[in-house]
Design an enzyme around this catalytic site. Structure first.
Site, short mmCIF file in Angstrom:
data_model
loop_
_atom_site.label_atom_id
_atom_site.label_comp_id
_atom_site.label_asym_id
_atom_site.label_seq_id
_atom_site.Cartn_x
_atom_site.Cartn_y
_atom_site.Cartn_z
N HIS A 75 2.04 6.99 -7.40
CA HIS A 75 2.40 7.79 -6.23
C HIS A 75 3.63 8.66 -6.52
CE1 HIS A 75 0.08 5.24 -3.08
NE2 HIS A 75 -0.66 5.59 -4.13
N GLU A 77 6.37 9.11 -4.89
CA GLU A 77 7.65 8.43 -4.71
C GLU A 77 7.99 7.58 -5.93
OE1 GLU A 77 5.50 8.49 -0.66
OE2 GLU A 77 4.97 8.24 -2.76
N CYS A 100 3.26 5.22 1.58
CA CYS A 100 2.43 4.05 1.86
C CYS A 100 3.33 2.82 1.92
CB CYS A 100 1.35 3.88 0.78
SG CYS A 100 2.03 3.46 -0.84
#
Length: 147
Positions: A75, A77, A100
């Site tokens: 992801h 991040e 998420c």
């Protein structure tokens, strides 16, 4: 002169970072900044280096936000965290989609106090509740876009 606000500037950079994503289902970008509004790192979602890029019709996941454990993409991040040289200075992140739950949990292990997101990710209410339980700010970009 029509100068963008700092929020607009950082969110635009997050959207540019998202364009580097090799996921055809959802392109996500992230910008991490310090308390002095300096960029610490950027990231986007995608498969690990050396793996073939995603292809239409070949993704093992059917529903966005579900079956994340069978997706090889890291992801945005997480990629931004990997690139960040000083995780103890992360004050705020700008992300094209709200984090998420696993990304939210990892971000809770930093001093980051503010998450500004442009679009909600499936299941974002759970992530938001976990984040805000520690009195941290979860901010939809639309609420600050024109300030």
């Amino acid at each position: 002169m029509n100068r963008p606000t700092q929020d607009q500037y950082f969110m635009e950079i997050a959207h540019v970072a998202a364009k580097r994503s090799n996921c055809y289902k959802r392109q996500v970008g992230c910008v991490m900044i310090d308390a002095n509004n300096r960029i610490l790192s950027t990231g986007y979602n995608g498969v690990p280096q050396g793996y073939p890029h995603c292809e239409v019709g070949k993704c093992p996941r059917d529903t966005p936000g579900k079956d994340l454990n069978i997706c090889l993409a890291t992801h945005a991040e997480m990629n931004a965290l990997i690139q960040c040289h000083d995780k103890d200075k992360i004050w705020k992140i700008y992300v094209t989609h709200s984090p998420c739950l696993p990304c939210t949990i990892v971000l809770l292990n930093t001093i980051c106090l503010h998450i500004i997101y442009d679009e909600p990710y499936p299941g974002f209410e759970t992530s938001k509740a976990v984040w805000e339980k520690l009195n941290r700010n979860w901010i939809p970009y639309e609420t600050i876009r024109n300030k």
